[in-house]
Design a protein around this motif. Sequence first.
Motif, PDB file in Angstrom:
ATOM      1  N   THR A 110       0.836  -1.207   0.000  1.00 33.55           N
ATOM      2  CA  THR A 110       0.000   0.000   0.000  1.00 33.55           C
ATOM      3  C   THR A 110       0.866   1.250   0.000  1.00 33.55           C
ATOM      4  OG1 THR A 110      -1.682  -1.220   1.248  1.00 33.55           O
ATOM      5  CG2 THR A 110      -1.906   1.174   1.145  1.00 33.55           C
ATOM      6  N   LEU A 111       1.893   1.256   0.860  1.00 35.06           N
ATOM      7  CA  LEU A 111       2.753   2.430   0.960  1.00 35.06           C
ATOM      8  C   LEU A 111       3.514   2.706  -0.327  1.00 35.06           C
ATOM      9  CD1 LEU A 111       4.307   2.187   4.547  1.00 35.06           C
ATOM     10  CD2 LEU A 111       2.655   3.858   3.708  1.00 35.06           C
ATOM     11  N   GLN A 163      14.082   3.940   6.176  1.00 36.10           N
ATOM     12  CA  GLN A 163      13.598   2.800   6.953  1.00 36.10           C
ATOM     13  C   GLN A 163      12.604   1.977   6.145  1.00 36.10           C
ATOM     14  OE1 GLN A 163      12.177   3.730  10.933  1.00 36.10           O
ATOM     15  NE2 GLN A 163      10.724   2.030  10.864  1.00 36.10           N
ATOM     16  N   PHE A 164      11.723   2.657   5.420  1.00 41.65           N
ATOM     17  CA  PHE A 164      10.753   1.930   4.608  1.00 41.65           C
ATOM     18  C   PHE A 164      11.443   1.131   3.518  1.00 41.65           C
ATOM     19  CE2 PHE A 164       8.040   1.807   0.772  1.00 41.65           C
ATOM     20  CZ  PHE A 164       7.149   0.849   1.226  1.00 41.65           C
ATOM     21  N   ARG A 165      12.489   1.688   2.945  1.00 37.30           N
ATOM     22  CA  ARG A 165      13.209   0.972   1.892  1.00 37.30           C
ATOM     23  C   ARG A 165      13.784  -0.341   2.427  1.00 37.30           C
ATOM     24  NH1 ARG A 165      16.087   4.941   0.713  1.00 37.30           N
ATOM     25  NH2 ARG A 165      14.681   5.841  -0.817  1.00 37.30           N
ATOM     26  N   ASP A 175      13.059  -6.465   2.885  1.00 38.04           N
ATOM     27  CA  ASP A 175      12.772  -7.690   3.646  1.00 38.04           C
ATOM     28  C   ASP A 175      11.508  -8.376   3.138  1.00 38.04           C
ATOM     29  OD1 ASP A 175      14.994  -7.393   5.241  1.00 38.04           O
ATOM     30  OD2 ASP A 175      13.926  -6.401   6.884  1.00 38.04           O
ATOM     31  N   VAL A 176      10.455  -7.584   2.889  1.00 36.92           N
ATOM     32  CA  VAL A 176       9.186  -8.141   2.412  1.00 36.92           C
ATOM     33  C   VAL A 176       9.357  -8.795   1.050  1.00 36.92           C
ATOM     34  CG1 VAL A 176       6.902  -7.478   1.543  1.00 36.92           C
ATOM     35  CG2 VAL A 176       7.681  -6.639   3.768  1.00 36.92           C
ATOM     36  N   MET A 177      10.187  -8.187   0.208  1.00 40.52           N
ATOM     37  CA  MET A 177      10.320  -8.679  -1.164  1.00 40.52           C
ATOM     38  C   MET A 177      10.981 -10.045  -1.231  1.00 40.52           C
ATOM     39  SD  MET A 177       8.733  -6.743  -3.180  1.00 40.52           S
ATOM     40  CE  MET A 177       9.269  -7.513  -4.698  1.00 40.52           C
ATOM     41  N   LEU A 178      11.778 -10.408  -0.242  1.00 45.99           N
ATOM     42  CA  LEU A 178      12.404 -11.728  -0.253  1.00 45.99           C
ATOM     43  C   LEU A 178      11.346 -12.831  -0.314  1.00 45.99           C
ATOM     44  CD1 LEU A 178      15.210 -11.175   2.418  1.00 45.99           C
ATOM     45  CD2 LEU A 178      15.495 -11.322  -0.069  1.00 45.99           C
ATOM     46  N   GLY A 179      10.324 -12.706   0.538  1.00 43.79           N
ATOM     47  CA  GLY A 179       9.255 -13.695   0.541  1.00 43.79           C
ATOM     48  C   GLY A 179       8.302 -13.527  -0.619  1.00 43.79           C
TER      49      GLY A 179
END
Length: 508
Positions: A115-116, A458-460, A465-469
């Motif tokens: 979303t962000l 920080q968001f980057r 981290d999210v993109m790994l999964g």
Amino acid sequence: MTPNRLVILGAQVWDPEGDVHAPSRRDVLIEGTTIAAVLPPGDALTATWLAAQPAPEVLEATDRLLMPGFVNAHFHSYDGLMKGLLEDMPFDVWALHSQPAYFGKRSRAEIRARTLVGAIECLKHGITTVQDMNSLVPMDEETLDVTLAAFAEVGIRVVFSIALRDVAALDIAPFMAADLPESVRALVEGSPRDPHADLAFVERQIARLAPLPSRLHWALSPSGPQRSSATLLEGIVDMAQRHSLPVTTHVLETPAQRAKAQSLYTAHGGSMIRYMASLGLLGPGTTLAHGVWLDDEEIAMLAESGASVVHNPMSNLKLKSGVAPIRRMHDAGVNLALGCDNCSCGDCQSVFQAMKLFCTLAAVTDPSPAGLHATHAIEAGTLGGARALGLEHVVGAIKPGMRADLCLIDLTDIAWMPLNSVARQLVYSETGRGVETTIVDGVIVMRNRKLTTIDEDQFRAELADVMLGFRRDFAQVTQANAPAVAYLLEANRRVGNAPLGIDRFIRS
């Protein structure tokens, strides 16, 4: 408590009723969430504000263009992490790779990140209002709340709708081979939903979240008439009337959808638009996304009804859907808005990109002057979008009483050198690089091209981290759905040869 005050000094202020090539310089006074005054430089009221205590924040804007914040009138936040992952796919093949039903429940961190990332890109490009037609998977309050919290965190205005469909099959399903393997048929046809349960869910959320914060607005969205039972569409009409809400839906985006309409709506002459009108789903509160395969009679019906169309030129081109008849809609008097659509098929949340295509695509089918100028594209990207979403008295113009949703564009950028026409260079030269400051509801959410509402560094890191999964899961979905691709491409070729009465492709 005294409202926050903001003074913007000496900007060239966009006024479609004034000189669009050399807009006048004005001081703009903002009190709280609202534009209080738009004044000639040096006006006594500006001096009074500047002398007041506590002193207002001042933005010196001598070399800046002040625009109403742009309106991205068609967007889906659910695939925000898929930018750059897909290409060279017709619509239904793309849908097989991108739709959230194939991915199942996602983590809170992933929902927030997806979303962000879309909202941040909007704000960076001066988009202050976005219409998120969101397919919630699963249809639960947690997914909804995490999404809305992310929009609130970053500070963008959002017109939020929960996309409902109880006919799960891909649009091209009727044109698939009869002898499909059962595994492929399951992927293409999906599982139907209960329209009563989904309508009740939306009704509960409207009640639960009332009263809404000032930057959040509801809309209602059947995903598309062909994906909805009459029960679902009638429920949407009833809810829209009871809650005075706009309705936005996908309509005639692809040739398969037009072909399906011709066989599905025989009682209405094969017209999806006439079918919508028969249900009371056509009027000033209705907005159609895409409208690529509208015919002239249907365009006239839209104009007479007061319905709007959101033009999504980038996704229409990338998904091989055809070129929308924007010139005919404009000439008929249809209110036009602009959308950037999915991150996986438009890949860029930029109204600048959409405005340029709005004007240049008019030449694709007719070499004569089209009467579609930069000013029309700018209107579609601002007030036209606001009108499509029922916010024309809230955003889309720089006038006293309107919400202070604005962006400042740096006129010292090379795109503006030399400065010959603000209107034309905004559409044909500016890429979004010049957007320096973005203001939503009187709050500076981006200053000097850096967001003030979240820590971008920080968001980057969180996104990485999210993109790994996510990339792992995306690869699994792609592999699982791969057996259906050849069948979909064959059906797409079959539809491409069908007699549809109109053509929205340029064929040599």
